[in-house]
Write a protein that holds these residues in place. Structure first.
Motif, short mmCIF file in Angstrom:
data_model
loop_
_atom_site.label_atom_id
_atom_site.label_comp_id
_atom_site.label_asym_id
_atom_site.label_seq_id
_atom_site.Cartn_x
_atom_site.Cartn_y
_atom_site.Cartn_z
N THR A 1 0.75 -1.12 0.04
CA THR A 1 0.13 -0.14 -0.08
C THR A 1 0.93 1.31 0.01
OG1 THR A 1 -0.03 0.04 2.45
CG2 THR A 1 -1.93 -1.11 1.17
N LEU B 1 -5.76 3.28 0.32
CA LEU B 1 -5.30 3.20 1.59
C LEU B 1 -4.09 3.88 1.67
CD1 LEU B 1 -5.81 -0.66 2.09
CD2 LEU B 1 -7.26 1.03 2.82
N SER C 1 -12.25 2.64 -0.34
CA SER C 1 -12.12 2.06 1.02
C SER C 1 -13.33 2.18 1.83
CB SER C 1 -10.84 2.15 1.53
OG SER C 1 -11.01 3.74 2.11
N ASP D 1 -11.34 1.36 6.59
CA ASP D 1 -10.17 0.89 5.87
C ASP D 1 -10.08 -0.49 6.04
OD1 ASP D 1 -9.87 3.54 4.80
OD2 ASP D 1 -8.13 3.99 5.95
#
Length: 466
Positions: A51, A66, A189, A193
């Motif tokens: 990420t 994210l 998201s 998250d």
């Protein structure tokens, strides 16, 4: 009398020459597909759940939601040093070492932050998802040598007066394959998250070329009966290009069951690619006079060979396979993260005009670790194993057309080892330098031909956050 229909039929099998597969993939991946899409990937091939860094658009697009609010940019280029070799037990050895000097990729991600109940990100990228460069066999391949010998053998099979032996074959074989792509998509998201999803698409433009040039020397004993030299040479210079374009839909999902663990999944649909051929040049000639032995033979020989080399207007499917990718990344401690991942290539299900029958389902298994040595410096190491799922019939076939295809760019399983470092030059700007060695596991065919490949890579990338 020379039996022209039989002659043409036999040559149609002979001269699908050794440039059909020369431009295939030149690094990790499956058949045509390339998985090496950034400098950061070279230091961690298990990128399916990362990420960080805009290059995750290729590996974990759902993870862009994210990344944190802001604009992210990643630009990189790779240089590949490619060393291929094929040797006949007790016979000749053929080599190629044409490098790929520049394999570029660029990614951009804009994370809007909180938008409604979750976070929204939009992304775009441009790069080379398949192909990846050129191969140049200056002394030909096992297949082109066989083709040259077969020309002489078949001359005698269609007319006894033309019984011919091959004395030397000097055919240079070249090919290139570059698939350009541009893509865009969005990720979102939700549930604080814990989950994210993405939807995107790539427009792929495939450009491939093939070329063979040089000569083959022959001896036809019957020419001595009419007072001519029994030794003669055929010159061949043929070149063509073939292009296609298609769209690849991509979906992605991420899950974070706990703070330290990220699980990523990506599915790329099969890319339909119908190639259309353009013949750029096609010259065949020989310096013997067969008219006294078989009237009309000279024109038929040159015209027959040239006709079988002529691909102008031919259309053929060679789709990129569907890909299922999944992996996990775990933060062992703030300074250390470890990851593992798998790519599954559904090669045997892709439409490639029957060539897919030579394969099962290919896969890659990767491991990686990233360690923060100090605040500005991260180092990484990785291992990747690739199974092409090629069936034994592919390498062991003695059919000339199959040998021509395979010897142009042998399909071999491989192991890749990578190392790299990312250094924060100034706040929000980092540079990545990485290196890799891909060793392809040698294969020996039942006809005692051994195929070997090694690739060395240097990659440099820059990441920026605004």
């Amino acid at each position: 009398k020379l039996k022209s229909e039989e002659f043409m039929k036999k040559f149609s099998l002979l001269l699908t020459l050794a440039i059909m597969m020369v431009g295939s993939t030149v690094f990790a991946g499956s058949i045509d597909y390339l998985s090496n899409q950034s400098a950061k990937y070279i230091m961690n091939t298990a990128s399916q759940a990362r990420t960080d860094g805009a290059d995750i658009v290729s590996y974990n697009p759902a993870g862009t939601a994210l990344m944190g609010e802001g604009f992210f940019l990643d630009v990189s280029s790779q240089t590949l040093l490619k060393y291929y070799e094929e040797s006949v037990d007790g016979g000749d050895t053929y080599k190629q070492s044409e490098p790929t000097l520049c394999l570029p990729n660029i990614y951009g991600v804009y994370n809007f932050g909180q938008m409604g109940p979750g976070k929204l990100a939009a992304f775009a990228n441009a790069g080379i998802p398949a192909g990846g460069g050129s191969l140049v066999w200056d002394d030909g391949t096992v297949g082109s040598e066989m083709a040259g010998q077969a020309i002489g053998a078949y001359l005698g099979s269609v007319n006894a007066a033309l019984a011919t032996t091959t004395t030397d074959v000097n055919l240079k074989v070249e090919g290139s394959s570059v698939y350009y792509a541009i893509g865009a998509g969005a990720a979102y998201s939700f549930l604080e998250d814990m989950f994210s999803a993405s939807l995107s698409a790539k427009y792929v433009m495939a450009k491939r070329t093939g070329k063979m040039s040089g000569s083959a020397d022959y001896n036809t004993a019957a020419l001595g009966m009419v007072g001519a030299s029994t030794d003669w040479t055929m010159e061949i210079d043929t070149e063509y290009s073939y292009d296609a374009s298609g769209i690849t839909p991509v979906i992605g999902f991420d899950a974070k069951p706990v703070k330290e663990l990220t699980i990523g999944v990506r599915y790329e649909f099969e890319t339909a690619l119908e190639f259309e051929y353009d013949q750029d040049s096609n010259d065949v000639s020989h310096d013997a006079n067969f008219g006294a032995l078989a009237p009309g033979a000279d024109a038929l020989i040159d015209g027959g060979v040239a006709g079988m080399l002529d691909k102008d207007g031919i259309k053929a499917n060679r789709n990129l396979p569907a890909i299922l990718s999944f992996g996990a990344e775990y933060a062992v401690m703030p300074e250390l993260s470890v990851s593992a991942g798998t790519n599954i290539y559904f090669v045997g299900d892709a439409d490639m005009e029957g060539y897919e029958d030579n394969f099962g389902t290919g896969y890659e298994i990767s491991l990686g670790a990233i360690y923060k040595v100090m605040e500005p410096l991260k180092v990484g190491g990785t291992f990747l194993y690739t199974s092409q799922a090629a069936k034994s019939d592919l390498i062991d076939s003695t059919d000339l057309a199959s040998v021509l295809d395979y010897s142009g760019n042998p399909v071999l399983d491989s192991m890749m080892f990578g190392l790299g470092a990312t250094y924060t030059v100034i706040p929000n700007l980092d540079a990545t330098l990485s290196f890799a060695w891909t060793h392809y596991l040698p294969e020996e065919s039942e006809s005692n031909v051994t195929y070997e490949k090694n690739i060395y890579m240097i990659a440099l990338g820059v990441g920026y956050k605004m």
